[in-house]
Scaffold this active site. Structure first.
Site, PDB file in Angstrom:
ATOM      1  N   LYS A  95      12.349 -27.221 -24.543  1.00  0.00           N
ATOM      2  CA  LYS A  95      12.843 -28.541 -23.799  1.00  0.00           C
ATOM      3  C   LYS A  95      13.139 -27.965 -22.410  1.00  0.00           C
ATOM      4  O   LYS A  95      13.546 -27.028 -22.248  1.00  0.00           O
ATOM      5  CB  LYS A  95      14.062 -29.027 -24.641  1.00  0.00           C
TER       6      LYS A  95
ATOM      7  N   ARG B 218      27.800 -30.131 -34.105  1.00  0.00           N
ATOM      8  CA  ARG B 218      28.446 -29.596 -32.936  1.00  0.00           C
ATOM      9  C   ARG B 218      29.641 -28.942 -33.413  1.00  0.00           C
ATOM     10  O   ARG B 218      30.341 -29.502 -34.405  1.00  0.00           O
ATOM     11  CB  ARG B 218      28.418 -30.805 -31.917  1.00  0.00           C
TER      12      ARG B 218
ATOM     13  N   LYS C  82      16.169 -25.806 -20.542  1.00  0.00           N
ATOM     14  CA  LYS C  82      16.670 -24.491 -21.312  1.00  0.00           C
ATOM     15  C   LYS C  82      15.922 -23.234 -21.131  1.00  0.00           C
ATOM     16  O   LYS C  82      14.802 -22.997 -20.741  1.00  0.00           O
ATOM     17  CB  LYS C  82      16.436 -24.910 -22.879  1.00  0.00           C
ATOM     18  N   THR C  83      16.592 -22.179 -20.913  1.00  0.00           N
ATOM     19  CA  THR C  83      16.335 -20.997 -20.411  1.00  0.00           C
ATOM     20  C   THR C  83      16.682 -19.941 -21.433  1.00  0.00           C
ATOM     21  O   THR C  83      17.731 -20.174 -22.073  1.00  0.00           O
ATOM     22  CB  THR C  83      16.645 -20.392 -18.928  1.00  0.00           C
TER      23      THR C  83
ATOM     24  N   GLN D 132      28.765 -45.359 -30.141  1.00  0.00           N
ATOM     25  CA  GLN D 132      28.136 -45.638 -28.943  1.00  0.00           C
ATOM     26  C   GLN D 132      27.536 -47.078 -28.639  1.00  0.00           C
ATOM     27  O   GLN D 132      27.419 -47.715 -27.855  1.00  0.00           O
ATOM     28  CB  GLN D 132      26.576 -44.962 -29.102  1.00  0.00           C
TER      29      GLN D 132
ATOM     30  N   HIS E   2      24.734 -29.969 -16.393  1.00  0.00           N
ATOM     31  CA  HIS E   2      23.375 -29.364 -16.160  1.00  0.00           C
ATOM     32  C   HIS E   2      22.208 -29.967 -15.797  1.00  0.00           C
ATOM     33  O   HIS E   2      22.474 -31.315 -15.575  1.00  0.00           O
ATOM     34  CB  HIS E   2      23.236 -28.524 -17.410  1.00  0.00           C
TER      35      HIS E   2
ATOM     36  N   ASP F  64      15.697 -39.399 -26.597  1.00  0.00           N
ATOM     37  CA  ASP F  64      16.300 -38.925 -27.868  1.00  0.00           C
ATOM     38  C   ASP F  64      17.401 -40.167 -28.262  1.00  0.00           C
ATOM     39  O   ASP F  64      18.118 -40.022 -29.275  1.00  0.00           O
ATOM     40  CB  ASP F  64      16.838 -37.685 -27.925  1.00  0.00           C
TER      41      ASP F  64
END
Length: 424
Positions: free
Chosen positions: A235, A89, A238-239, A179, A48, A200
């Protein structure tokens, strides 16, 4: 190798938020080609617009002769990054992640070149090394280098620990270790010396830098990109309807174009620096002339076309512009059947009607009117149009002539309120 320094270029375009050991990184990148990476966890079947910024930065590196590596988080996406998330998540299945990876890989070719010689982009998946590691090896090989005291002070962890009703699971707590080890593996396999990511990710990136130093006795670097928020503090990207996807089947080129066309005036020239490959001096000229001659609307349209072209190509831009101009002018003759399909997908509210319905019923079903009496008043006040033709007849029944491509009718209230009728 291009003589222009990549760090200087990125700072000029305001693309650097934090950077470790900047002077040394400038020296390393000045006359040498480096390998760098950015990780993308496949948590959906499409990228996205939140992914655009790191992809553009990777492209800038590649243009100047450096080698970008995309790390697909086949393993880390099974865990879930807790960074700035209010709750855990949903854990995805490996089959889903594997299918999503294939789709995302195809999208990456829109931004990076994979066949240009030594600095061709490369895609790797961290599942390949983590799937072979058992829990005891993980704890002995990686876990021993991490201090719990330091880990709980990471912003991504601290924010969740302080939320007593949610907390953080041990699964998510280990994400930073995974990570960090990615950086070690990529440094050993491909001499990767720089990791980039969103602001972040700073805690995770610095953890990786430290782990490379401890395990491999090498010094590597980290760079984070700015996080832009909208005027309401939310942010960017984002919509109300969710993310703006790069996949045209999830977000149509028209809606994608409209998103950028509605960019706040204060962000237009920043976005030209961030999301296009235009020369910096050219962007400055556009900005200076825009301010001087009041060309902000023209420049916003230019921005929307540039970014839409990158993701959806010339045909995507042409369709988005055509739909926009036809709706604005009221001339629907230039619109194609596929244009209406885009509107049906996500361009405007749509309703299904069966058979021969009357206009009053359509207004109520579309929620343009709360009652049949209100619908009749709207018609009498000349506020309703069908395919941009005013209708003043209360007992109006739709005919075949109202059905564009025998499938669609554009219903409008006032000047800006549209509903697409889809005949089934």
């Amino acid at each position: 190798m291009n003589s222009e320094n990549i760090i200087t270029l990125l700072k000029l375009r305001n693309l650097v938020f934090q950077i470790s050991n900047e002077n040394n990184l400038k020296k390393v990148t000045k006359n040498n080609s480096i390998s760098l990476y950015c990780g993308f966890d496949p948590t959906a079947d499409s990228l996205h617009i939140g992914h655009l910024l790191p992809l553009m930065v990777l492209k800038h590196f590649q243009i100047l002769g450096h080698k970008p590596i995309i790390l697909i988080g086949g393993a880390t996406s099974l865990i879930g990054d807790p960074s700035f998330k209010l709750s855990e998540r949903v854990l995805n299945t490996y089959n889903d992640i594997n299918n999503w990876e294939k789709k995302i890989t195809a999208q990456l070719s829109l931004f990076l070149d994979f066949n240009i010689g030594e600095n061709s982009a490369k895609i790797v998946n961290n599942y390949h090394w983590f799937c072979k590691m058992d829990i005891l090896s993980f704890l002995r090989k990686i876990g021993k280098y991490f201090s719990i005291n330091q880990m709980i002070n990471l912003e991504s962890v601290k924010n969740r620990i302080n939320r007593k009703e949610k907390g953080i699971s041990f699964t998510e707590f280990t994400y930073s270790l995974l990570q960090s080890y990615d950086f070690v593996v990529l440094n050993n396999m491909y001499q990767v010396c720089l990791q980039i990511g969103g602001s972040d990710q700073w805690g995770n990136i610095t953890s990786g830098i430290n782990l490379v130093r401890k395990m491999s006795q090498k010094y590597v670097f980290g760079l984070t990109l700015p996080l832009l928020t909208k005027s309401d503090g939310t942010k960017f990207g984002k919509t109300e309807d969710g993310p703006i996807w790069l996949d045209s089947s999830k977000t149509s080129p028209y809606k994608f174009y409209q998103f950028w066309l509605n960019t706040d005036d204060s962000h237009v020239y920043t976005f030209l620096k961030w999301f296009t490959l235009l020369n910096y001096s050219e962007i400055l000229k556009i900005e200076q002339e825009g301010i001087k001659f009041g060309n902000i609307i023209k420049d916003r349209i230019f921005l929307a076309k540039e970014i839409t072209n990158t993701v959806h190509g010339i045909s995507g831009v042409a369709a988005a512009v055509r739909i926009t101009e036809c709706l604005f002018s009221g001339d629907l003759n230039q619109m194609t059947e596929l244009d209406f399909e885009q509107l049906k997908q996500d361009g405007m509210p749509a309703i299904d009607l069966f058979g021969s319905e009357d206009l009053v019923t359509a207004l109520v079903i579309s929620k343009f009117a709360l009652s049949r009496s209100q619908a009749r008043n709207m018609i009498l006040s000349n506020a309703i149009s069908i395919n941009n033709k005013k209708i003043s007849k209360i007992k109006y029944f739709f005919s075949n002539d109202d059905r564009l491509f025998n499938k669609f009718t554009l219903l409008k209230r006032g000047k800006k309120n549209y509903v697409l009728i889809c005949w089934v």
